[in-house]
Design a protein around this motif. Sequence first.
Motif, short mmCIF file in Angstrom:
data_model
loop_
_atom_site.label_atom_id
_atom_site.label_comp_id
_atom_site.label_asym_id
_atom_site.label_seq_id
_atom_site.Cartn_x
_atom_site.Cartn_y
_atom_site.Cartn_z
N ASP A 72 0.87 -1.18 0.00
CA ASP A 72 0.00 0.00 0.00
C ASP A 72 0.90 1.22 0.00
O ASP A 72 1.77 1.34 0.86
CB ASP A 72 -0.89 0.01 1.25
N HIS A 105 -8.23 -1.47 2.68
CA HIS A 105 -7.77 -0.23 3.31
C HIS A 105 -8.14 1.01 2.52
O HIS A 105 -7.76 2.11 2.88
CB HIS A 105 -6.25 -0.28 3.49
N ASP A 119 -4.92 -1.93 -1.36
CA ASP A 119 -5.92 -2.98 -1.51
C ASP A 119 -7.29 -2.48 -1.05
O ASP A 119 -7.40 -1.47 -0.35
CB ASP A 119 -5.49 -4.27 -0.79
N PHE A 140 -7.36 4.99 3.52
CA PHE A 140 -6.30 5.72 2.83
C PHE A 140 -6.85 6.84 1.95
O PHE A 140 -6.18 7.82 1.71
CB PHE A 140 -5.43 4.76 2.01
ZN LIG Z 1 -3.73 -2.73 2.64
#
Ligand SMILES: [Zn+2]
Length: 314
Positions: free
Chosen positions: A120, A168, A165, A172
């Motif tokens: 990430d 999350h 992904d 984010f």
């Molecule tokens: Zn993630």
Amino acid sequence: MNQIEKCIYCGTSFDPTKGEGDHILPVQLGEFRNDKRFRKICSLCNNRIGRSEQQFLACGPESFFRDLVKPKIPQKRKRGCSKVKAAMGAPCPEPTIDHGDHRELVKLSKDNPLNLLAVDQIVIHDEQDKEFFIELFPGMGPDGLKKRVERLGTVKIKKTWIHCDDKHWTEFKKLTETWAKSEIQNLPDNNVGITQVNVRTKIVVTDHYFRSLAKIAFHYYLVHSSRGFRGDEKCFGPIRDFIMNGGNDKDFFNKSGPKFIMPFGKILSGGVITPNQWCHIMAADETDKEAVVYIQLFVGRGCVPTHITSNCQT
Ligand SMILES: [Zn+2]
Ligand SMILES: [Zn+2]
């Protein structure tokens, strides 16, 4: 019996029965039967070389092969593991995949470095189109992100991309909304399942890498030389100085030299003989004028080591 030895690098007298001496190939490359140690080096100088060796193990192409091959090493000696981010002024290899207008940082799986793990991240391009990667962690918060951006120095951000992904994404996304006027473009989702991608890994090393290699070659030569050299002779001054203090590696590394005869390569009957397991290959040659050491690390099954002559002619 009390034995006293003199260090070939600094001239200090020491008791060579104390300490292990120098493993000519770092133990992180594997433990070997009949491994000869080089014992004419004091522990202080040995530790100094050990620091250069950290870069050799963590930043050079060897770091990839260590993860791939997983040579058996003594438990207590697991240093220079690939968890570090940098060693002796060089960054660890940074594998990335190409998205055309930017690259994405990926990690190689520890179990099998041929498998990739997604990271990430925010990818930043500054006004000079220099690329930066910031890893995102759940819970890092806007302040945590800000700190990481600040750590990059004075970066004028021109464009950013987020890779993350689904799990999350909401978190984010919020994080980037606090970021000045960020504009979000959705990139095509990665397909679920196994995809093959081309990864480019940038390897950056400094002279510490070459000093470690020079040390391996020099000590290997000294323990096998039939001319009785200790290593502190005047003629070895330049290589000792390079190993301890650095300098121009071009003075010592060269691709030409004697052809070593080894049991690998094409045979007359038409086949090819290759190693049947991972191995390291070292060989030395000496004349009145020069000593040449050949080192090829991590030679795998089915691979014909370069720069050798086969003696499998029959
Ligand atoms: Zn993630
Ligand atoms: Zn010393």
